[in-house]
Design a protein around this motif. Structure first.
Motif, PDB file in Angstrom:
ATOM      1  N   GLY A   1     124.623 -23.618  23.147  1.00 39.95           N
ATOM      2  CA  GLY A   1     125.592 -24.567  22.615  1.00 39.95           C
ATOM      3  C   GLY A   1     126.206 -25.483  23.655  1.00 39.95           C
ATOM      4  N   GLY A   2     125.539 -25.638  24.782  1.00 39.28           N
ATOM      5  CA  GLY A   2     126.036 -26.537  25.816  1.00 39.28           C
ATOM      6  C   GLY A   2     127.258 -26.024  26.555  1.00 39.28           C
ATOM      7  N   LYS A   3     127.429 -24.727  26.543  1.00 42.95           N
ATOM      8  CA  LYS A   3     128.623 -24.140  27.179  1.00 42.95           C
ATOM      9  C   LYS A   3     128.636 -24.365  28.686  1.00 42.95           C
ATOM     10  N   GLN A   4     129.826 -24.556  29.208  1.00 45.27           N
ATOM     11  CA  GLN A   4     130.030 -24.657  30.649  1.00 45.27           C
ATOM     12  C   GLN A   4     129.998 -23.252  31.242  1.00 45.27           C
ATOM     13  N   GLU A   5     129.878 -23.178  32.554  1.00 44.54           N
ATOM     14  CA  GLU A   5     129.811 -21.875  33.228  1.00 44.54           C
ATOM     15  C   GLU A   5     130.967 -20.956  32.835  1.00 44.54           C
ATOM     16  N   HIS A   6     132.177 -21.499  32.803  1.00 45.36           N
ATOM     17  CA  HIS A   6     133.341 -20.656  32.523  1.00 45.36           C
ATOM     18  C   HIS A   6     133.400 -20.175  31.073  1.00 45.36           C
ATOM     19  N   GLU A   7     132.522 -20.702  30.209  1.00 45.16           N
ATOM     20  CA  GLU A   7     132.484 -20.289  28.811  1.00 45.16           C
ATOM     21  C   GLU A   7     131.337 -19.328  28.514  1.00 45.16           C
ATOM     22  N   MET A   8     130.466 -19.063  29.485  1.00 42.76           N
ATOM     23  CA  MET A   8     129.298 -18.219  29.259  1.00 42.76           C
ATOM     24  C   MET A   8     129.660 -16.740  29.306  1.00 42.76           C
ATOM     25  N   THR A   9     128.829 -15.940  28.621  1.00 36.44           N
ATOM     26  CA  THR A   9     128.975 -14.493  28.735  1.00 36.44           C
ATOM     27  C   THR A   9     128.581 -14.078  30.154  1.00 36.44           C
ATOM     28  N   THR A  10     128.929 -12.876  30.514  1.00 29.96           N
ATOM     29  CA  THR A  10     128.595 -12.370  31.847  1.00 29.96           C
ATOM     30  C   THR A  10     127.082 -12.365  32.066  1.00 29.96           C
ATOM     31  N   ASP A  11     126.319 -11.911  31.071  1.00 28.50           N
ATOM     32  CA  ASP A  11     124.860 -11.874  31.196  1.00 28.50           C
ATOM     33  C   ASP A  11     124.272 -13.276  31.304  1.00 28.50           C
ATOM     34  N   ASP A  12     124.774 -14.196  30.472  1.00 29.65           N
ATOM     35  CA  ASP A  12     124.290 -15.577  30.530  1.00 29.65           C
ATOM     36  C   ASP A  12     124.625 -16.222  31.871  1.00 29.65           C
ATOM     37  N   LEU A  13     125.810 -15.960  32.348  1.00 28.44           N
ATOM     38  CA  LEU A  13     126.226 -16.529  33.622  1.00 28.44           C
ATOM     39  C   LEU A  13     125.367 -16.002  34.767  1.00 28.44           C
ATOM     40  N   THR A  14     125.048 -14.722  34.724  1.00 26.68           N
ATOM     41  CA  THR A  14     124.186 -14.127  35.745  1.00 26.68           C
ATOM     42  C   THR A  14     122.798 -14.771  35.715  1.00 26.68           C
ATOM     43  N   ALA A  15     122.244 -14.912  34.530  1.00 31.60           N
ATOM     44  CA  ALA A  15     120.919 -15.536  34.391  1.00 31.60           C
ATOM     45  C   ALA A  15     120.955 -16.992  34.847  1.00 31.60           C
ATOM     46  N   TYR A  16     121.989 -17.718  34.442  1.00 30.27           N
ATOM     47  CA  TYR A  16     122.124 -19.122  34.835  1.00 30.27           C
ATOM     48  C   TYR A  16     122.215 -19.253  36.357  1.00 30.27           C
ATOM     49  N   ARG A  17     123.030 -18.420  36.974  1.00 31.39           N
ATOM     50  CA  ARG A  17     123.201 -18.502  38.425  1.00 31.39           C
ATOM     51  C   ARG A  17     121.916 -18.161  39.170  1.00 31.39           C
ATOM     52  N   GLU A  18     121.140 -17.211  38.657  1.00 28.33           N
ATOM     53  CA  GLU A  18     119.863 -16.877  39.286  1.00 28.33           C
ATOM     54  C   GLU A  18     118.902 -18.062  39.215  1.00 28.33           C
ATOM     55  N   MET A  19     118.838 -18.705  38.051  1.00 23.70           N
ATOM     56  CA  MET A  19     117.973 -19.876  37.912  1.00 23.70           C
ATOM     57  C   MET A  19     118.455 -21.020  38.803  1.00 23.70           C
ATOM     58  N   ALA A  20     119.745 -21.246  38.826  1.00 22.16           N
ATOM     59  CA  ALA A  20     120.311 -22.323  39.634  1.00 22.16           C
ATOM     60  C   ALA A  20     120.080 -22.067  41.131  1.00 22.16           C
ATOM     61  N   ARG A  21     120.195 -20.820  41.538  1.00 24.44           N
ATOM     62  CA  ARG A  21     119.952 -20.471  42.947  1.00 24.44           C
ATOM     63  C   ARG A  21     118.494 -20.719  43.315  1.00 24.44           C
ATOM     64  N   ARG A  22     117.589 -20.347  42.428  1.00 26.89           N
ATOM     65  CA  ARG A  22     116.153 -20.588  42.670  1.00 26.89           C
ATOM     66  C   ARG A  22     115.881 -22.087  42.738  1.00 26.89           C
ATOM     67  N   ARG A  23     116.511 -22.854  41.837  1.00 25.34           N
ATOM     68  CA  ARG A  23     116.340 -24.307  41.854  1.00 25.34           C
ATOM     69  C   ARG A  23     116.843 -24.888  43.168  1.00 25.34           C
ATOM     70  N   ASP A  24     117.974 -24.411  43.647  1.00 24.67           N
ATOM     71  CA  ASP A  24     118.506 -24.873  44.940  1.00 24.67           C
ATOM     72  C   ASP A  24     117.553 -24.529  46.078  1.00 24.67           C
ATOM     73  N   ASP A  25     116.982 -23.327  46.038  1.00 27.21           N
ATOM     74  CA  ASP A  25     116.022 -22.926  47.069  1.00 27.21           C
ATOM     75  C   ASP A  25     114.799 -23.830  47.057  1.00 27.21           C
ATOM     76  N   LEU A  26     114.317 -24.143  45.858  1.00 33.73           N
ATOM     77  CA  LEU A  26     113.174 -25.048  45.753  1.00 33.73           C
ATOM     78  C   LEU A  26     113.506 -26.425  46.312  1.00 33.73           C
ATOM     79  N   LEU A  27     114.689 -26.928  45.991  1.00 35.56           N
ATOM     80  CA  LEU A  27     115.094 -28.238  46.495  1.00 35.56           C
ATOM     81  C   LEU A  27     115.162 -28.236  48.023  1.00 35.56           C
ATOM     82  N   ASN A  28     115.650 -27.160  48.591  1.00 34.28           N
ATOM     83  CA  ASN A  28     115.693 -27.062  50.048  1.00 34.28           C
ATOM     84  C   ASN A  28     114.283 -27.079  50.644  1.00 34.28           C
ATOM     85  N   GLU A  29     113.348 -26.362  50.016  1.00 36.35           N
ATOM     86  CA  GLU A  29     111.965 -26.374  50.489  1.00 36.35           C
ATOM     87  C   GLU A  29     111.360 -27.772  50.375  1.00 36.35           C
TER      88      GLU A  29
END
Length: 78
Positions: A34-62
């Motif tokens: 539903g387009g929720k912001q980070e502060h509106e996500m469930t704990t599980d969703d936030l964990t999954a989002y942060r893992e994906m975002a961290r991987r994306r950041d790592d890729l951008l650095n590479e």
């Protein structure tokens, strides 16, 4: 970087494609919730989002590192 420029360019392209796919996956993840912001996500969703975002950041650095090594930065062009 390897001693084979073609291999390095292929690696760069693969990283860019992986980055774009992951970025789209993150977009879809947010849309499905539903387009929720980070502060509106469930704990599980936030964990999954942060893992994906961290991987994306790592890729951008590479990608940026390879751009530098391959002299692909626009700023370096005459």
């Amino acid at each position: 970087m390897t001693s084979d420029p073609l291999q390095d360019v292929q690696r760069y392209r693969a990283l860019v494609l992986e980055y774009e796919a992951l970025d789209e996956q993150i977009d879809q993840f947010i849309i499905q919730r539903g387009g929720k912001q980070e502060h509106e996500m469930t704990t599980d969703d936030l964990t999954a989002y942060r893992e994906m975002a961290r991987r994306r950041d790592d890729l951008l650095n590479e990608i940026r590192q390879l751009e530098t090594e391959l002299h692909l930065n626009d700023e370096d062009q005459p």
